[in-house]
Write a protein that holds these residues in place. Sequence first.
Motif, PDB file in Angstrom:
ATOM      1  N   VAL A  43       0.853  -1.219   0.000  1.00  0.00           N
ATOM      2  CA  VAL A  43       0.000   0.000   0.000  1.00  0.00           C
ATOM      3  C   VAL A  43       0.875   1.250   0.000  1.00  0.00           C
ATOM      4  CG1 VAL A  43      -1.636   1.341   1.376  1.00  0.00           C
ATOM      5  CG2 VAL A  43      -2.004  -1.116   1.033  1.00  0.00           C
ATOM      6  N   LEU A  44       1.917   1.247   0.843  1.00  0.00           N
ATOM      7  CA  LEU A  44       2.802   2.420   0.917  1.00  0.00           C
ATOM      8  C   LEU A  44       3.506   2.643  -0.425  1.00  0.00           C
ATOM      9  CD1 LEU A  44       4.307   1.941   4.507  1.00  0.00           C
ATOM     10  CD2 LEU A  44       2.542   3.581   3.792  1.00  0.00           C
ATOM     11  N   SER A  45       3.929   1.575  -1.066  1.00  0.00           N
ATOM     12  CA  SER A  45       4.577   1.695  -2.368  1.00  0.00           C
ATOM     13  C   SER A  45       3.628   2.297  -3.389  1.00  0.00           C
ATOM     14  CB  SER A  45       5.039   0.325  -2.877  1.00  0.00           C
ATOM     15  OG  SER A  45       6.018  -0.196  -2.023  1.00  0.00           O
ATOM     16  N   ARG A  46       2.385   1.842  -3.365  1.00  0.00           N
ATOM     17  CA  ARG A  46       1.386   2.358  -4.311  1.00  0.00           C
ATOM     18  C   ARG A  46       1.156   3.866  -4.059  1.00  0.00           C
ATOM     19  NH1 ARG A  46      -3.489   1.149  -7.430  1.00  0.00           N
ATOM     20  NH2 ARG A  46      -2.811  -0.998  -7.690  1.00  0.00           N
ATOM     21  N   ILE A  47       1.107   4.219  -2.777  1.00  0.00           N
ATOM     22  CA  ILE A  47       0.914   5.640  -2.454  1.00  0.00           C
ATOM     23  C   ILE A  47       2.033   6.473  -3.072  1.00  0.00           C
ATOM     24  CG2 ILE A  47       1.070   7.326  -0.548  1.00  0.00           C
ATOM     25  CD1 ILE A  47      -0.524   5.249   1.162  1.00  0.00           C
ATOM     26  N   ASP A  48       3.268   5.978  -2.927  1.00  0.00           N
ATOM     27  CA  ASP A  48       4.403   6.706  -3.505  1.00  0.00           C
ATOM     28  C   ASP A  48       4.287   6.777  -5.022  1.00  0.00           C
ATOM     29  OD1 ASP A  48       5.284   6.906  -0.925  1.00  0.00           O
ATOM     30  OD2 ASP A  48       6.830   5.332  -1.099  1.00  0.00           O
ATOM     31  N   ALA A  49       3.945   5.639  -5.605  1.00  0.00           N
ATOM     32  CA  ALA A  49       3.888   5.575  -7.066  1.00  0.00           C
ATOM     33  C   ALA A  49       2.791   6.471  -7.626  1.00  0.00           C
ATOM     34  CB  ALA A  49       3.667   4.118  -7.504  1.00  0.00           C
ATOM     35  N   ASP A  50       1.677   6.548  -6.875  1.00  0.00           N
ATOM     36  CA  ASP A  50       0.517   7.316  -7.364  1.00  0.00           C
ATOM     37  C   ASP A  50       0.490   8.757  -6.865  1.00  0.00           C
ATOM     38  OD1 ASP A  50      -0.307   5.093  -8.657  1.00  0.00           O
ATOM     39  OD2 ASP A  50      -2.067   4.692  -7.371  1.00  0.00           O
ATOM     40  N   PHE A  51       1.563   9.186  -6.236  1.00  0.00           N
ATOM     41  CA  PHE A  51       1.464  10.479  -5.536  1.00  0.00           C
ATOM     42  C   PHE A  51       1.087  11.636  -6.462  1.00  0.00           C
ATOM     43  CE2 PHE A  51       3.211  14.412  -3.623  1.00  0.00           C
ATOM     44  CZ  PHE A  51       2.325  14.488  -2.560  1.00  0.00           C
ATOM     45  N   ASP A  52       1.608  11.605  -7.695  1.00  0.00           N
ATOM     46  CA  ASP A  52       1.276  12.697  -8.620  1.00  0.00           C
ATOM     47  C   ASP A  52      -0.225  12.777  -8.888  1.00  0.00           C
ATOM     48  OD1 ASP A  52       3.849  13.460  -8.723  1.00  0.00           O
ATOM     49  OD2 ASP A  52       4.275  12.627 -10.726  1.00  0.00           O
ATOM     50  N   THR A  53      -0.856  11.635  -9.010  1.00  0.00           N
ATOM     51  CA  THR A  53      -2.304  11.668  -9.258  1.00  0.00           C
ATOM     52  C   THR A  53      -3.045  12.069  -7.979  1.00  0.00           C
ATOM     53  OG1 THR A  53      -2.517   9.301  -8.796  1.00  0.00           O
ATOM     54  CG2 THR A  53      -2.194   9.958 -11.097  1.00  0.00           C
ATOM     55  N   SER A  54      -2.506  11.696  -6.805  1.00  0.00           N
ATOM     56  CA  SER A  54      -3.105  12.162  -5.544  1.00  0.00           C
ATOM     57  C   SER A  54      -3.063  13.679  -5.486  1.00  0.00           C
ATOM     58  CB  SER A  54      -2.340  11.597  -4.338  1.00  0.00           C
ATOM     59  OG  SER A  54      -2.494  10.211  -4.233  1.00  0.00           O
ATOM     60  N   LEU A  55      -1.956  14.243  -5.924  1.00  0.00           N
ATOM     61  CA  LEU A  55      -1.804  15.683  -5.912  1.00  0.00           C
ATOM     62  C   LEU A  55      -2.772  16.328  -6.903  1.00  0.00           C
ATOM     63  CD1 LEU A  55      -0.019  17.876  -4.601  1.00  0.00           C
ATOM     64  CD2 LEU A  55       1.545  17.650  -6.555  1.00  0.00           C
ATOM     65  N   ALA A  56      -2.916  15.702  -8.066  1.00  0.00           N
ATOM     66  CA  ALA A  56      -3.829  16.243  -9.079  1.00  0.00           C
ATOM     67  C   ALA A  56      -5.256  16.255  -8.563  1.00  0.00           C
ATOM     68  CB  ALA A  56      -3.724  15.420 -10.369  1.00  0.00           C
ATOM     69  N   ARG A  57      -5.617  15.191  -7.837  1.00  0.00           N
ATOM     70  CA  ARG A  57      -6.981  15.137  -7.302  1.00  0.00           C
ATOM     71  C   ARG A  57      -7.179  16.235  -6.249  1.00  0.00           C
ATOM     72  NH1 ARG A  57      -6.392   9.447  -8.501  1.00  0.00           N
ATOM     73  NH2 ARG A  57      -5.169   9.186  -6.601  1.00  0.00           N
ATOM     74  N   LEU A  58      -6.193  16.447  -5.407  1.00  0.00           N
ATOM     75  CA  LEU A  58      -6.310  17.531  -4.414  1.00  0.00           C
ATOM     76  C   LEU A  58      -6.479  18.871  -5.136  1.00  0.00           C
ATOM     77  CD1 LEU A  58      -6.197  18.846  -1.630  1.00  0.00           C
ATOM     78  CD2 LEU A  58      -3.702  18.696  -1.701  1.00  0.00           C
ATOM     79  N   PHE A  59      -5.710  19.062  -6.202  1.00  0.00           N
ATOM     80  CA  PHE A  59      -5.838  20.304  -6.961  1.00  0.00           C
ATOM     81  C   PHE A  59      -7.258  20.476  -7.499  1.00  0.00           C
ATOM     82  CE2 PHE A  59      -1.358  21.884  -8.301  1.00  0.00           C
ATOM     83  CZ  PHE A  59      -0.885  21.672  -7.013  1.00  0.00           C
ATOM     84  N   ASP A  60      -7.831  19.367  -8.007  1.00  0.00           N
ATOM     85  CA  ASP A  60      -9.206  19.451  -8.527  1.00  0.00           C
ATOM     86  C   ASP A  60     -10.171  19.927  -7.439  1.00  0.00           C
ATOM     87  OD1 ASP A  60      -8.483  18.656 -11.030  1.00  0.00           O
ATOM     88  OD2 ASP A  60      -9.112  16.551 -10.783  1.00  0.00           O
TER      89      ASP A  60
END
Lengths: 463, 463
Positions: free
Chosen positions: A7-24
């Motif tokens: 799960v932690l690895s996925r969070i790191d890998a997906d962080f850019d999309t997490s950031l994009a969603r926060l921006f939205d």
Amino acid sequence: MSDLDRVLSRIDADFDTSLARLFDLVRIKSISTDPAFKSDCRQAADWLANELTAIGIPASVRDTNGHPMVVGHRKEDGKAGPHVLFYGHYDVQPVDPLDLWERDPFDPAVVTRPDGSKMIVARGSADDKGQLMTFVEAARAWIAETGGLPVSVSVLLEGEEESGSPSLHPFLTANKDELACDLALVCDTGMWDRQTPGITTMLRGLVGEEITITAADKDLHSGMYGGAARNPLHVLADILAGLHDETGKVTLPGFYDGVIEMPEDVRALWDKLGFDHEAFLGGVDLKYPAGEQDRTALEQIWTRPTCEINGVWGGYNGAGFKTVIASQAHAKISFRLVGDQDPEKVRAAFRAYVEAKLPADCTVTFHKHGGSPALRLPFDSLALAKGRKALSDEWGREAALIGCGGSIPIVGDFKTMLGMDSLLIGFGLDDDRVHSPNEKYEMTSYHKGIRSWARVLYELAKG
Amino acid sequence: MSDLDRVLSRIDADFDTSLARLFDLVRIKSISTDPAFKSDCRQAADWLANELTAIGIPASVRDTNGHPMVVGHRKEDGKAGPHVLFYGHYDVQPVDPLDLWERDPFDPAVVTRPDGSKMIVARGSADDKGQLMTFVEAARAWIAETGGLPVSVSVLLEGEEESGSPSLHPFLTANKDELACDLALVCDTGMWDRQTPGITTMLRGLVGEEITITAADKDLHSGMYGGAARNPLHVLADILAGLHDETGKVTLPGFYDGVIEMPEDVRALWDKLGFDHEAFLGGVDLKYPAGEQDRTALEQIWTRPTCEINGVWGGYNGAGFKTVIASQAHAKISFRLVGDQDPEKVRAAFRAYVEAKLPADCTVTFHKHGGSPALRLPFDSLALAKGRKALSDEWGREAALIGCGGSIPIVGDFKTMLGMDSLLIGFGLDDDRVHSPNEKYEMTSYHKGIRSWARVLYELAKG
């Protein structure tokens, strides 16, 4: 590789999309206090309900008399840990004065500092969109990676936190059975400092009182009556001056009943935190802690009850001078409570004290302004231990157990209305400028915040 | 038949025309504070100058930056007694609220009460047109009956007493030599009661101070800072509470220096007056004298110095509650002075006291609001003895020696600028409603007031 590690690895890998969603989410101008942004608030609620549903926490937008609530549930049958209710709020503060912003408050950006550290700048980046999204993204990663959450999760996202939460009480009352869980997780507080995570475990309670002392039935001329007529401003000064003794202790009989001394290990933890008393008071041009003499400033604001005069008025306060003896004198007084202090006992003791001090010729009226007990997560609670472990694992430092001098109403409501303790974990910093221009959220707060919640959920599941 | 007897008989015989003249003066709407009545004020001044000149006191209207003064002189060569300056004012208070008047305030009338007693009802009937005319009519009778006055008389009639006397200082300064006499006669005060004449012999002085106490450099949240940050409202309460001890005495070192105990005979006179303490305080819904415990209310307001808080403000005073720790706390404080108390010594003692009470983290700023010593006509003064005899002869009762808790600025100016004591004799009653709707003057006050001044002039001439 354990579930958590994946799960932690996925969070790191997906962080850019997490950031994009926060921006939205941040781009939606959900200013709750201004009616002009009513539809924006609903848009934010819709966005969140869709997002939660999409990641596997079926959610809906629920109407209130004000801005809507977002409620979602994911029941994990057969899993051991507690069923938790996550709380956050999607509304934000107004942005004025707009000319003090260095960029459009609703056009988020990542700003890199000279030292390479990054921050997300926008209204709501921290309070509370950035914070609530740390949990949402952690949940997303768990479900995406493992097909489920470590524990059953309900989510309650409010849209009126910045405007007094008028719909919250009725909504909790109407949906008590649906929302009552084993533990609340609240993400709206801060870290101890940039490197040290924090769990807010103590919130002081509050008793507010307003008193009006009346002497003569009209304002008098101090030439005609001065010396003979009772002056209620003198009476008030006597009453207020007598509330503390010369060591800074509150004098009301029984006031300290229920005050709890911190355990030695908590004290030791605090000593290690190295709170900068000088900077704390120096920041507002003060130097000496003013309260109880045998307590540090940190103890004073986290663990000790207070009595404060919040307002005083009476007589003439305009330009020049008026030789008046006022008919009435007024004060607003509040008590911050800790431990098991009983708000109504404190109120009664205050009123008895005032009545006893009152000269024969005066009357007093009391006006009640709220009363709530202090809240605390017991130092030996299981949830606290799990939260501490999760945060320490993530940040490589023992989590600070933080007190909060003020109160967070939702925590009291969860306790009194839904019977739940709250685990208050947040990743804000003192310099986040929440409520002010150029609000920001540390990139590390967002990234390690998501990872932290992933770990908290994991620890809670251990049972 | 002595000169005095003939003058008194003439006063009685001419009383109807004396009344008619007062009515003429009262009809002039000389409201000094309202620019709309500027020409009315000049009309009143013209009327009085003409009247004085006509009766044998050559007078003129003298321009100022505001409303004019009326000044007249009649030098009686070869007569023994003092040269006196009579002072009164021809301006009146505004009449609003007009709907509370039972008749047109500038259409005077004699109203007869059920018990047969009469009163003159109009704005200015008492304050001060009725009062000043008692002297003018007495002078008229003396000159008409005997061809002269018992003593040399100057007259100064002001038109701005009800609006702060802005032109008085410059006028006294510019005309010092012309106006400085041996004794001032002032007719703007009251009797002890309906039957008992009074001479006001003591006026308390006044020292005004405003203090601002600053702690933090901004308002603080009492949750964040409460307990640790100094609250200036507490500091202010401590300072104000410490100004009096538990017996009601003012605690400032040296405060009572210069306070004079009343002679036994004056005390005895007062005891005889039978002051109704209960009615005095009961009138404003109070019961117990609040000042120094070993003093009666009458002593307290006439002969004892005081310290009064006239205004206090700081923090939040609006609706509801705000958990604020204010940055600043404010108070306006005044001291009433008696005897030889030195205003500047009292001010210095107060400031030293505040500075000494101030915690390390606070600063204080002081703002001065005036300072004037107490005034008194010595109990053994010749003029006082003569005034007492004249009044006792007329009213058949010993005149009361009255104190006045407030100050009458003109008396201080006469003393400090022109070096004159003032003999304050007036015929007002507490229920005259000066400054209020339906102002009245007792017919007996007017009639026996004229007779009283005739007697005072006679006594003063005895040398």
